[in-house]
Scaffold this active site. Structure first.
Site, PDB file in Angstrom:
ATOM      1  N   LYS A   1       4.885   2.589   1.149  1.00 37.90           N
ATOM      2  CA  LYS A   1       5.953   3.002   0.386  1.00 37.90           C
ATOM      3  C   LYS A   1       6.155   4.408   0.740  1.00 37.90           C
ATOM      4  O   LYS A   1       7.348   4.912   0.715  1.00 37.90           O
ATOM      5  CB  LYS A   1       5.064   3.162  -1.124  1.00 37.90           C
ATOM      6  CG  LYS A   1       5.661   4.041  -1.990  1.00 37.90           C
ATOM      7  CD  LYS A   1       4.729   3.661  -3.468  1.00 37.90           C
ATOM      8  CE  LYS A   1       3.652   4.878  -3.275  1.00 37.90           C
ATOM      9  NZ  LYS A   1       2.890   4.821  -4.735  1.00 37.90           N
TER      10      LYS A   1
ATOM     11  N   ASP B   1      -3.968 -13.395   2.295  1.00 38.49           N
ATOM     12  CA  ASP B   1      -5.113 -12.579   2.105  1.00 38.49           C
ATOM     13  C   ASP B   1      -5.628 -12.537   3.457  1.00 38.49           C
ATOM     14  O   ASP B   1      -5.450 -13.449   4.349  1.00 38.49           O
ATOM     15  CB  ASP B   1      -6.032 -13.609   1.291  1.00 38.49           C
ATOM     16  CG  ASP B   1      -7.319 -13.345   1.273  1.00 38.49           C
ATOM     17  OD1 ASP B   1      -7.880 -12.426   2.066  1.00 38.49           O
ATOM     18  OD2 ASP B   1      -7.927 -13.441  -0.074  1.00 38.49           O
TER      19      ASP B   1
ATOM     20  N   ASP C   1     -10.753  11.742   8.112  1.00 34.99           N
ATOM     21  CA  ASP C   1      -9.233  11.442   7.731  1.00 34.99           C
ATOM     22  C   ASP C   1      -8.339  12.192   8.662  1.00 34.99           C
ATOM     23  O   ASP C   1      -7.250  11.759   9.094  1.00 34.99           O
ATOM     24  CB  ASP C   1      -9.115  12.032   6.233  1.00 34.99           C
ATOM     25  CG  ASP C   1      -7.602  11.490   5.826  1.00 34.99           C
ATOM     26  OD1 ASP C   1      -7.126  10.653   6.032  1.00 34.99           O
ATOM     27  OD2 ASP C   1      -7.143  12.378   5.169  1.00 34.99           O
TER      28      ASP C   1
ATOM     29  N   GLY D   1       0.948  -1.324  -0.139  1.00 35.62           N
ATOM     30  CA  GLY D   1       0.104   0.125   0.178  1.00 35.62           C
ATOM     31  C   GLY D   1       0.776   1.025   0.061  1.00 35.62           C
ATOM     32  O   GLY D   1       1.998   1.307   0.229  1.00 35.62           O
TER      33      GLY D   1
ATOM     34  N   HIS E   1      -5.990  13.654  13.788  1.00 32.72           N
ATOM     35  CA  HIS E   1      -4.723  14.765  14.082  1.00 32.72           C
ATOM     36  C   HIS E   1      -5.107  15.982  14.779  1.00 32.72           C
ATOM     37  O   HIS E   1      -4.618  16.426  15.728  1.00 32.72           O
ATOM     38  CB  HIS E   1      -4.127  14.945  12.928  1.00 32.72           C
ATOM     39  CG  HIS E   1      -3.601  13.744  12.134  1.00 32.72           C
ATOM     40  ND1 HIS E   1      -3.288  12.572  12.403  1.00 32.72           N
ATOM     41  CD2 HIS E   1      -3.727  13.554  10.716  1.00 32.72           C
ATOM     42  CE1 HIS E   1      -3.031  11.735  11.636  1.00 32.72           C
ATOM     43  NE2 HIS E   1      -3.229  12.320  10.441  1.00 32.72           N
TER      44      HIS E   1
HETATM   45  C1  BG6 Z   1      -2.940  11.350   6.847  1.00 34.84           C
HETATM   46  C2  BG6 Z   1      -3.934  11.647   6.273  1.00 34.84           C
HETATM   47  O1  BG6 Z   1      -3.108  10.793   8.153  1.00 34.84           O
HETATM   48  O2  BG6 Z   1      -2.209  12.641   7.233  1.00 34.84           O
HETATM   49  C3  BG6 Z   1      -3.521  12.196   4.642  1.00 34.84           C
HETATM   50  O3  BG6 Z   1      -4.465  10.288   5.855  1.00 34.84           O
HETATM   51  C4  BG6 Z   1      -3.143  13.412   4.988  1.00 34.84           C
HETATM   52  O4  BG6 Z   1      -4.909  12.520   3.905  1.00 34.84           O
HETATM   53  C5  BG6 Z   1      -1.809  13.188   6.173  1.00 34.84           C
HETATM   54  O5  BG6 Z   1      -2.466  14.073   3.884  1.00 34.84           O
HETATM   55  C6  BG6 Z   1      -1.175  14.638   6.633  1.00 34.84           C
HETATM   56  O6  BG6 Z   1       0.195  14.350   7.209  1.00 34.84           O
HETATM   57  P1  BG6 Z   1       1.235  15.326   7.182  1.00 34.84           P
HETATM   58  O7  BG6 Z   1       2.168  14.631   8.213  1.00 34.84           O
HETATM   59  O8  BG6 Z   1       1.677  15.244   5.891  1.00 34.84           O
HETATM   60  O9  BG6 Z   1       0.809  16.615   7.678  1.00 34.84           O
END
Ligand code: BG6
Length: 464
Positions: free
Chosen positions: A17, A79, A234, A13, A239
């Site tokens: 990578k 799988d 997301d 995935g 975050h």
């Molecule tokens: C990931 C999200 O958790 O955090 C992404 O799935 C997002 O969509 C990314 O781009 C942002 O993280 P960073 O560390 O690049 O600010």
């Protein structure tokens, strides 16, 4: 020399990578530990092809570490839903561990969609790939679950009920890579070790807090995943709410282990959404794997409130989006206007503390000073601590730290289930509000008219 095995499920995935293999490369370049890496996924992949795909994401390539990564990385097809594949993988891992004289300490990383978490966990246990081991045992087995943990409160509960049947809580690491960013880990330390912040850190002196996570990139090759989540699940659910928790929490007994998780959870429990709106960038519905009639949001802006004595009446504004003008993750703490003792020439600008997480890692205090002339006119200036200027370009990436913290057994930089639970409760409430969705231009600051209306209504000036 310490040695352990990293097993990555979902090894073909995007995350593997872009983040996992480059971070393992960085860890190997620091030397110290012997690491065996075994990747597994559904596809028939070749180790060298996976490494070649990851190579462009390695920031500072180190020939010796790259060679070590090549020789320690192995792959086997699996799988996620087939029990005998886990038995075969366990046999494969055991043979490799024997060959390379490894300790049997294992870190299993689920870089997979959350709906596989329960099945995978059950199979890890049944096959013996991961064992329920006592905390005091010297041979640890730890399991990392990539975010998002579920897609709402109900699914998160189901996953958690399932995984805790097989492993102890201290073996479980619910990942939020933001908690492993150097500056983010610094927020609590900054707040609680400098005398002048705590007396001011409350509704009497803070006017509002803005938490902004802007991205320049779109959904890239993750259209399928992204469309079923959207910006709110997301990045806001995890975050951004974790950043809010670190800014708003009470002082923990110490900055490690469960102490800090407890304080983060306590404040998340008191957060509620007041108002918000959503956006979608123009062209999103033409992205690969995105339905042409998708109404998934790629932008979101909110006003949140925290119902406790410290934060009563202080708005917390959160704003995020993809395909915006620039990449920037930043927290602005705006203090109230000073009770200026001068009868004339009082400053019009309030003080700010700005915590910039990306692109550069800085803490900046905006103060009022005198201009160089005889007018006594006030001018805002910035006092800045810049992480790389002070420490050099040595800051580890979030995923590098994340691996190190799991290997150390440090739990504070992963998320406890109650934090996830409160965060999903907030997001479930947001979803019930059925917020309006506005289109916005790629490369802009978001949906212009909606942003303007929101700013006028709340009297807020976004700092961008
Ligand atoms: C990931 C999200 O958790 O955090 C992404 O799935 C997002 O969509 C990314 O781009 C942002 O993280 P960073 O560390 O690049 O600010």
């Amino acid at each position: 020399m310490d040695n352990y095995t990293v097993i990555i499920l979902g090894a073909t995935g995007d995350l593997t990578k872009r983040k996992l293999l480059p971070s393992l490369h960085a860890l190997l370049s620091k030397s110290g530990s012997k690491v065996l890496i075994v990747g597994a996924a559904r596809g028939d992949a070749m180790v060298h092809a996976l490494l070649d795909d990851a190579a462009p994401f390695i920031q500072k390539k180190d020939d010796a570490a790259w060679e070590q990564l090549r020789s320690s990385f192995h792959y086997q097809q699996l799988d996620f839903t087939v029990a005998k594949d886990y038995v075969a993988l366990e046999k494969f891992v055991c043979q490799l561990e024997k060959k390379y004289n490894m300790s049997g300490k294992r870190l299993i990383y689920l870089a997979t969609a959350a709906h596989f978490f329960c099945t995978i966990t059950e199979n890890l246990s049944i096959s013996g790939l991961a064992k329920r081991v006592e905390e005091k045992d010297s041979i640890w087995n730890r399991i990392a679950y990539e975010k998002p943990f579920g897609h709402d409160l109900k699914s998160a509960h189901e996953i958690n009920e399932c995984i805790k049947k097989y492993f102890y809580e201290y073996q479980i690491y619910r990942v939020d890579h933001y908690l492993n960013k150097e500056v983010v880990a610094n927020i609590a330390l900054l707040r609680f070790t400098n005398i002048f912040f705590e007396p001011l850190w409350n509704h009497r002196y803070i006017d509002n807090v803005q938490i902004i996570l802007n991205e320049k990139i779109g959904v890239e090759s993750r259209g399928g995943y992204y469309d079923s989540y959207g910006a709110v699940a997301d990045v806001v659910q995890n975050h951004m709410l974790e950043l809010l928790a670190l800014v708003a929490m009470e002082s923990p007994a110490k900055l490690t282990g469960d102490a800090i998780r407890t304080e983060r959870a306590k404040v998340l429990e008191k957060v509620s959404v007041v108002e918000g709106f959503l956006g979608q960038y123009k062209g999103y519905t033409q992205e690969k794997d995105v339905p042409v009639d998708s109404t998934t949001e790629t932008f979101a802006a909110f006003r949140f409130a925290i119902d406790n004595r410290r934060w009563t009446g202080v708005p917390f504004y959160l704003k995020t989006g993809k395909k915006l003008k620039k990449k920037e993750t930043v927290i602005h703490i705006r203090f109230k206007h000073v009770d200026c003792l001068l009868s004339k020439d009082c400053p019009s600008e309030p003080n700010y503390l700005t915590i910039r997480i990306t692109p550069d890692a800085t803490f900046t205090l905006t103060l009022n000073t005198k201009k160089i002339d005889k007018t006594n006119e006030v001018s805002p200036v910035k006092m800045e601590f810049c992480h790389s200027c002070h420490f050099g370009d040595v800051t580890p990436t979030a995923y590098e730290t994340l691996f190190e913290e799991i290997v150390r057994g440090e739990l504070s930089t992963s998320v406890r289930f109650d934090e996830i639970e409160y965060a999903w409760k907030i997001i479930d409430n947001v979803r019930e509000m059925k917020l309006p969705l506005h289109l916005y231009e790629v490369g802009s600051l978001g949906p212009k008219a909606a942003l303007q209306d929101f700013s006028n209504k709340h009297g807020i000036r976004w700092r961008e």
